[in-house]
Motif scaffolding. Structure first.
Motif, PDB file in Angstrom:
ATOM      1  N   TRP A  27      20.362 -15.408   9.814  1.00 11.85           N
ATOM      2  CA  TRP A  27      21.062 -14.175   9.511  1.00 11.85           C
ATOM      3  C   TRP A  27      20.558 -13.073  10.428  1.00 11.85           C
ATOM      4  O   TRP A  27      19.425 -13.080  10.880  1.00 11.85           O
ATOM      5  CB  TRP A  27      20.908 -13.779   8.044  1.00 11.85           C
ATOM      6  N   ALA A  62      33.981  -6.160   2.765  1.00 12.48           N
ATOM      7  CA  ALA A  62      32.720  -6.503   3.421  1.00 12.48           C
ATOM      8  C   ALA A  62      32.949  -6.646   4.918  1.00 12.48           C
ATOM      9  O   ALA A  62      34.013  -7.073   5.366  1.00 12.48           O
ATOM     10  CB  ALA A  62      32.141  -7.792   2.851  1.00 12.48           C
ATOM     11  N   HIS A  64      31.862  -8.614   8.143  1.00 13.04           N
ATOM     12  CA  HIS A  64      31.268  -9.904   8.486  1.00 13.04           C
ATOM     13  C   HIS A  64      30.988  -9.932   9.986  1.00 13.04           C
ATOM     14  O   HIS A  64      31.901  -9.714  10.788  1.00 13.04           O
ATOM     15  CB  HIS A  64      32.199 -11.055   8.110  1.00 13.04           C
ATOM     16  N   SER A  90      24.638 -14.840  11.475  1.00 10.90           N
ATOM     17  CA  SER A  90      25.702 -14.120  10.785  1.00 10.90           C
ATOM     18  C   SER A  90      25.111 -13.198   9.732  1.00 10.90           C
ATOM     19  O   SER A  90      23.955 -13.342   9.324  1.00 10.90           O
ATOM     20  CB  SER A  90      26.689 -15.098  10.138  1.00 10.90           C
ATOM     21  N   ARG A  91      25.944 -12.281   9.288  1.00 11.99           N
ATOM     22  CA  ARG A  91      25.541 -11.339   8.253  1.00 11.99           C
ATOM     23  C   ARG A  91      26.784 -10.712   7.667  1.00 11.99           C
ATOM     24  O   ARG A  91      27.751 -10.443   8.380  1.00 11.99           O
ATOM     25  CB  ARG A  91      24.650 -10.255   8.862  1.00 11.99           C
ATOM     26  N   SER A  92      26.786 -10.488   6.373  1.00  9.36           N
ATOM     27  CA  SER A  92      27.860  -9.751   5.701  1.00  9.36           C
ATOM     28  C   SER A  92      27.248  -8.495   5.103  1.00  9.36           C
ATOM     29  O   SER A  92      26.200  -8.560   4.453  1.00  9.36           O
ATOM     30  CB  SER A  92      28.503 -10.596   4.603  1.00  9.36           C
TER      31      SER A  92
END
Length: 148
Positions: A27, A62, A64, A90-92
């Motif tokens: 992340w 959100a 993303h 990745s990150r939300s």
């Protein structure tokens, strides 16, 4: 752990070394803050091509973010050693209520991805008084304003 590998002369594959050293994060680490009526989200992703390696979408309130950093072609050269993380990340990030997904803009400068989203102007905090109805009879010893 790195010194142990080096001293013992053990040739440990890069993914295994990273796992043993606790580098399993996939992340993105972000910082976020408000600049007036703009939400700013920043993350460091050096060494990528933003046109090919970054995907940013907004769904379900959100933000993303997905990024990829490919290993260099010279990784198989003698003496190659790297402490750089490669792979997919990745990150939300939840967007505040009322954020307009059509206003989201992103820039990539000097290895820093910055995403800005316009937030609705808020005129301070509003307070709404909620009336409490009485569900039964009031007991004689309870004060008049006490809700049972």
């Amino acid at each position: 752990m790195e010194n142990l590998f080096r001293r013992s002369g053990i040739d440990v594959p890069e993914p295994v070394r990273r796992f043993l050293q606790g580098e399993t994060d996939t992340w993105l680490r972000v910082e976020e803050y408000r600049d007036g009526t703009t939400l700013v989200v920043r993350t460091d992703i050096p060494g990528i091509d933003p046109d090919k390696d970054i995907d940013i979408t907004v769904t379900d309130d959100a933000l993303h973010i997905a990024a990829r950093r490919s290993e260099p072609a010279h990784k198989d050269q003698p003496g190659y050693r790297s402490e750089v993380r490669y792979g997919e990340y990745s990150r939300s990030v939840p967007l505040p209520r009322g954020a307009n997904p059509d206003t989201v803009e992103a820039s990539y400068i000097d290895g820093v991805l910055e995403i800005r989203a316009q937030l609705p102007e808020q005129s301070g905090t509003s307070t709404t008084k909620v009336h409490v109805s009485r569900g039964g009879t009031q007991s004689p010893e309870a004060p008049e304003n006490f809700v049972t």
